[in-house]
Design a protein around this motif. Structure first.
Motif, mmCIF file in Angstrom:
data_model
loop_
_atom_site.group_PDB
_atom_site.id
_atom_site.type_symbol
_atom_site.label_atom_id
_atom_site.label_comp_id
_atom_site.label_asym_id
_atom_site.label_seq_id
_atom_site.Cartn_x
_atom_site.Cartn_y
_atom_site.Cartn_z
ATOM 1 N N ALA A 17 0.827 -1.202 0.000
ATOM 2 C CA ALA A 17 0.000 0.000 0.000
ATOM 3 C C ALA A 17 0.863 1.254 0.000
ATOM 4 C CB ALA A 17 -0.928 0.000 1.211
ATOM 5 N N VAL A 18 0.275 2.352 -0.470
ATOM 6 C CA VAL A 18 1.009 3.622 -0.561
ATOM 7 C C VAL A 18 1.460 4.077 0.823
ATOM 8 C CG1 VAL A 18 0.859 6.028 -1.281
ATOM 9 C CG2 VAL A 18 -0.272 4.264 -2.626
ATOM 10 N N GLN A 19 0.619 3.899 1.819
ATOM 11 C CA GLN A 19 0.962 4.354 3.161
ATOM 12 C C GLN A 19 2.116 3.567 3.772
ATOM 13 O OE1 GLN A 19 -2.038 3.394 2.167
ATOM 14 N NE2 GLN A 19 -2.975 1.885 3.551
ATOM 15 N N ASP A 20 2.438 2.411 3.192
ATOM 16 C CA ASP A 20 3.566 1.618 3.675
ATOM 17 C C ASP A 20 4.871 1.944 2.958
ATOM 18 O OD1 ASP A 20 1.913 0.290 5.455
ATOM 19 O OD2 ASP A 20 1.396 -1.271 4.005
ATOM 20 N N GLY A 21 4.838 2.921 2.077
ATOM 21 C CA GLY A 21 6.042 3.336 1.366
ATOM 22 C C GLY A 21 5.772 3.520 -0.114
#
Length: 345
Positions: free
Chosen positions: A197-201
């Protein structure tokens, strides 16, 4: 100010407001949007009815799948009542439609979770794949088509035509397997499966979606490049305004970009609008190959397990995305060419 003096001022403001509303209501662009939105409602309704009929015609018993093959008839009947399958088909469809209008898409027959929650988790993945693939296909197609059209029959034109025809002959699932073989297995540059996911990098996210995005974008880019190249060549050697631009001393790149491409963009827009549905549908296979937790995989799992609520909601959203994309294309027609009179045609 007296009431006698204030009356003409109020009347003047009322006339101005009415004139503004009249001009807004008479706008061809606004009428186009309103007409498309009104047409989308019965179209989406027809799609939902058709999907429901097809799911009803599929072999198998969802209640039996949910209860297990070793379950007794009493257990299967209890599951059937819990899932609402004991009601008639029209009653179940109307119940689903009423719930959809309330924002309730039902409950998955497989895991008992709300379909709305499942879609909220899966939809961003599919939208990212579709959005990046669409942008990449246009970014790849435009310069390639311009380079090929600059000198028809030249070396670049021949290379573009041969490569595009070759890549168009390769289905997207075969393209996906070839990309995995080259970049994941042989070169070990990119992951073969999985989603970050985007929030994970952001970097890890882009690495995880590059291969599925390429598998979706490359065939579309070849298709757009071939079409745009042919249309540009036709504009360059068959339109009088191009001869006028040449007579004024305009360079080839200026003629290509500012004159020929502007007219060719209408055909490209039409092609994009028609292919959005195919791009969204292609995610069903691509997500399965790359183990991407998107709506495509969710719908395929729903079909395999006869999860009617999940499949119907996924197809409905896919259809809504395709209709909305075509609405955007129609609006862009009016923006690119104000001479188009949507109000009278």
């Amino acid at each position: 100010m007296s009431q006698t003096a204030a009356a003409p001022a109020r009347a003047a403001r009322s006339r101005k407001t009415s004139s503004f509303l009249g001009r807004a209501g008479g706008s061809p662009l606004l009428r186009l949007i309103l007409r498309r939105v009104l047409l989308a409602v019965p179209l989406l309704l027809a799609v939902s009815v058709l999907v429901f009929i097809l799911l009803e015609a599929m072999p198998g018993d969802p209640a039996r799948n949910q209860a297990g093959m070793d379950a007794s008839e009493e257990q299967v009947q209890a599951v059937r009542e819990r899932m609402g399958l004991d009601r008639s088909a029209p009653e179940r469809y109307l119940s689903w439609l009423a719930g959809f209008l309330r924002g309730d898409l039902g409950v998955s027959a497989v895991n008992g979770r709300s379909v709305s929650e499942l879609l909220a988790e899966r939809l961003p993945v599919t939208l990212e794949l579709v959005g990046l693939a669409f942008v990449l296909s246009i970014v790849l197609a435009l310069p390639v088509a311009l380079l090929a059209a600059r000198r028809p029959g030249g070396l670049m034109d021949r290379i573009v035509m041969v490569c595009s025809m070759t890549l168009l002959a390769v289905p997207n699932f075969v393209m996906a397997l070839l990309l995995v073989l080259v970049f994941a297995v042989t070169l070990r540059m990119l992951p073969a499966i999985g989603y970050v996911a985007v929030q994970d990098g952001l970097v890890d996210n882009l690495r995880s979606v590059i291969l599925p995005v390429l598998a979706l974008a490359i065939p579309m880019a070849c298709f757009y490049a071939r079409f745009l190249r042919g249309d540009l060549v036709e504009q360059l050697y068959g339109a009088g305004y191009i001869d006028t631009a040449r007579a004024k001393g305009a360079g080839m790149w200026r003629i290509l970009w500012l004159h020929a491409f502007r007219n060719s963009s209408f055909g490209l827009l039409t092609l994009v609008g028609l292919n959005i549905g195919g791009l969204v549908g292609g995610t069903v296979i691509i997500e399965q190959i790359f183990a991407m937790p998107g709506m495509g995989m969710l719908m395929l799992q729903g079909v395999m397990s006869l999860d009617i609520a999940v499949v119907q909601s996924c197809v409905f959203i896919f259809a809504a995305v395709a209709i909305f994309a075509n609405l955007i294309v129609d609006v862009m027609y009016a923006v690119l060419d104000p001479r188009i009179r949507y109000g009278s045609h």
